[in-house]
Design an enzyme around this catalytic site. Structure first.
Site, PDB file in Angstrom:
ATOM      1  N   TYR A 276      -5.837   1.641   5.308  1.00 51.89           N
ATOM      2  CA  TYR A 276      -6.260   1.451   3.833  1.00 51.89           C
ATOM      3  C   TYR A 276      -5.844  -0.387   3.746  1.00 51.89           C
ATOM      4  CZ  TYR A 276      -6.376   1.091  -1.085  1.00 51.89           C
ATOM      5  OH  TYR A 276      -6.694   0.837  -2.542  1.00 51.89           O
TER       6      TYR A 276
ATOM      7  N   ASP B 124      -1.873 -10.578  -7.017  1.00 53.07           N
ATOM      8  CA  ASP B 124      -1.365 -10.971  -5.513  1.00 53.07           C
ATOM      9  C   ASP B 124      -0.506 -12.389  -5.513  1.00 53.07           C
ATOM     10  OD1 ASP B 124      -2.535  -8.669  -4.314  1.00 53.07           O
ATOM     11  OD2 ASP B 124      -4.470  -9.423  -4.881  1.00 53.07           O
TER      12      ASP B 124
ATOM     13  N   ASP C 269      -8.216  -3.768   3.576  1.00 55.11           N
ATOM     14  CA  ASP C 269      -8.470  -4.658   2.333  1.00 55.11           C
ATOM     15  C   ASP C 269      -8.615  -5.948   2.672  1.00 55.11           C
ATOM     16  OD1 ASP C 269      -8.203  -2.644   0.436  1.00 55.11           O
ATOM     17  OD2 ASP C 269      -6.151  -2.990  -0.187  1.00 55.11           O
TER      18      ASP C 269
ATOM     19  N   GLU D 137       0.363  -5.405  -1.457  1.00 54.51           N
ATOM     20  CA  GLU D 137       0.656  -4.217  -2.160  1.00 54.51           C
ATOM     21  C   GLU D 137       1.909  -4.321  -2.536  1.00 54.51           C
ATOM     22  OE1 GLU D 137      -1.821  -2.092  -2.505  1.00 54.51           O
ATOM     23  OE2 GLU D 137      -2.735  -2.602  -0.545  1.00 54.51           O
TER      24      GLU D 137
ATOM     25  N   ASP E  57      -3.998 -10.250   1.046  1.00 58.84           N
ATOM     26  CA  ASP E  57      -3.665  -9.087  -0.011  1.00 58.84           C
ATOM     27  C   ASP E  57      -2.330  -8.721   0.263  1.00 58.84           C
ATOM     28  OD1 ASP E  57      -4.801  -7.413  -2.100  1.00 58.84           O
ATOM     29  OD2 ASP E  57      -4.872  -5.638  -0.446  1.00 58.84           O
TER      30      ASP E  57
END
Length: 376
Positions: A154, A88, A158, A34, A32
């Site tokens: 968090y 992503d 993920d 961010e 993943d």
């Protein structure tokens, strides 16, 4: 599963290579990212997360460049799991310079199981594991350092739950006999990611009102959006910050010959005219001087009776097969794909029928539906 996974922070090349070595023999790795992209065309990577069933590794791409070991991890070997992967993949391609493969998108997998085709990650985890994940950090500032404990948790969650979700999805896909469908769709996702890394000369086709323009105006809009795509990438600005679709459509509609006429386009900013006005006018002039034979064909009105009849017939075919397969109709064919079929049929051109497993289901009945409409 625990909601307090082991988390390891990576901010040096040595630590990243050591993590890659630990997961080198894994068959499946969850991934993943961010990122931040409100002010840029290219996403700014803020965090890269991965797990192979043990710790959740959190890589700080602001502190460490991608290493060859991580590129090898992304580009081959283990199956990579991502959820709603398109952005992503863009982030990873921009940071690592390689394409992720082989790939499974768990959102695509869920759609092929007859569920919501846009199911979010939290709902997906709850659906398969019964766990409720925290949502408080969804819109966090991921570029801040240090990240808070809540942000790290968090980010780790993920990826750690993706592996468990995939186990359940695998079993269900095998029961339905749709594993090959998923593999084909994910190969197409990877191909789309490669295509999106190039200047997109087809961006103009996305406008819903192209049919209102004459062929020469459509050509102007095509040239304008192609220019905008290249410039947005070169200047690293969001498309809309450079110039939005409404303004470019207005320029194509008016076909201005000078700056005074250009200034009459609705919503156009004086700063755009000052900076890029001559370029916009030159592109319009190119469209004005384009040979008739090189212009795109006129597009049919979606309000026309022939168009509406064909759309109704095609949607009926798709809906019938979707109901038979227990899938959402848009998983079988998107509206813009149906529109492309209708435009080709009305122009007497070869039909862009679906390929692969969708083609096996739909190609013949879609063609028959159009032939029946023509025969009436």
């Amino acid at each position: 599963m625990t909601l307090t996974p082991e988390i390891r922070w990576i901010d040096t090349p040595e630590a990243l290579d050591a993590a890659c070595n630990e997961v080198a023999q894994a068959e499946v790795i969850a991934l993943d990212t961010e990122f931040f992209r409100e002010k840029t065309f290219h996403p700014v990577p803020a965090l890269i997360q991965f797990s192979a069933g043990g710790p959740a590794w959190l890589v700080d791409p602001q502190a460490v460049d991608c290493t060859e070991a991580f590129r090898r991890l992304l580009a081959g070997g283990a199956l990579k799991l991502l959820h709603a992967s398109s952005e992503d993949l863009e982030v990873l391609a921009h940071w690592a310079g390689v394409s992720v493969a082989p790939l499974v998108d768990t959102q695509v997998a869920q759609a092929l199981l007859g569920e919501d085709p846009a199911m979010g990650y939290q709902r997906l985890v709850e659906h398969w594991t019964g766990e409720t994940l925290p949502k408080d950090e969804t819109r966090s500032d991921w570029l801040q350092r240090p990240l808070s404990e809540a942000q790290c948790l968090y980010a780790a969650l993920d990826v750690v739950f993706l592996l468990k979700v995939w186990e359940h999805q695998c079993d269900a896909l095998d029961r339905y006999g749709r594993r090959e469908w998923l593999e084909a769709d994910c190969r197409e996702l990877m191909a789309q990611a490669l295509r999106s890394d190039e200047a997109d000369g087809q961006w103009y086709r996305r406008h819903r009102q192209l049919w209102r323009l004459a062929p020469r105006q459509v050509e102007a809009y095509r040239l304008l959006t192609t220019w905008r795509e290249g410039e947005a990438r070169r200047r690293n600005l969001p498309r809309g910050w450079l110039v939005n679709d409404r303004v470019l459509y207005g320029v194509a509609e008016r076909m201005p010959e000078n700056r005074y006429q250009l200034a009459e386009v609705e919503e156009i900013k004086p700063s755009l005219i000052k900076r890029d006005g001559d370029t916009l006018l030159a592109l319009v002039k190119r469209a004005r001087q384009c040979d008739d034979a090189e212009l795109p064909p006129a597009l049919p009105s979606p309000m026309g009776a022939d168009y509406k009849r064909r759309m109704k017939a095609l949607k009926r075919v798709v809906n019938e097969f979707a109901e038979r397969l227990g899938l959402a109709p848009e998983v079988l064919m998107r509206r813009r794909d149906l529109e492309a079929l209708i435009v080709a049929d009305l122009a007497g051109e070869p039909l862009p029928l679906p390929q692969g497993w969708r083609g096996e289901c739909l190609a013949v009945p879609l063609r028959q539906a159009l032939e029946e409409e023509v025969a009436q």
